[in-house]
Design a protein around this motif. Structure first.
Motif: not given
Length: 171
Positions: A112-120, A122-127
């Protein structure tokens, strides 16, 4: 009465919470809908999303619910709610507290990741993403557990299940 919807980002808290509040307002126009993300903005948007910032937000939300509850205002609150001690505080300090856990498998919220949080994350671009690098403790004793991935029904059907749940007393 405070109905406290708990779940990961993407679990459907906002969708179910807003529909639930609308249904309750048909009986009681004074029902208030609170959303953890929206309250961050109301309070100035200065809190971080690390555990310390989330703790401050959790305390503010619980205390706001207590203030409204003491004035006889019914609340639907949609929150991540990662602090079991605040869930317990709610049980001890709110006159009528009903906790609903929207239990959704992690792969579904990632899809679902509507905010893009999880993908970021998982790519190491967000904490500081709950469910990835901040643990999400399952609530210890929710009053109702619903799988909001679609297995337990549509959002409207889940709202009906909440409204008809044993132990939920609405005004």
């Amino acid at each position: 009465m405070v109905i406290w919807l708990i779940g990961l980002s993407g679990a459907g808290k906002t969708t179910i919470g807003t529909r639930l509040a609308e249904r309750l307002r048909a009986r009681n126009p004074g029902v208030v809908y609170l959303d953890g993300d929206l309250l961050r903005e109301v309070w100035g948007g200065t809190l971080s999303h690390d555990v310390a910032g989330r703790e401050v937000n959790a305390e503010r939300l619980s205390r706001l619910c207590r203030m409204l509850d003491r004035q006889g205002v019914d609340v639907v609150a949609a929150v991540l709610s990662i602090f079991p001690h605040w869930q317990e505080w709610n049980r001890q300090n709110l006159s009528r507290y009903f906790e609903v856990f929207l239990d959704v498998p992690m792969d579904v919220v990632i899809d679902r990741d509507t905010k893009g949080l999880y993908q970021a994350a998982l790519r190491g671009e967000a904490e500081n993403v709950v469910g990835v690098d901040i643990p999400f403790p399952r609530p210890a004793s929710p009053d109702l557990v619903l799988d909001s991935s679609g297995r337990d029904g549509t959002p409207d059907e889940l709202v009906e299940r909440i409204l008809s749940a044993p132990g939920l007393v609405t005004s």
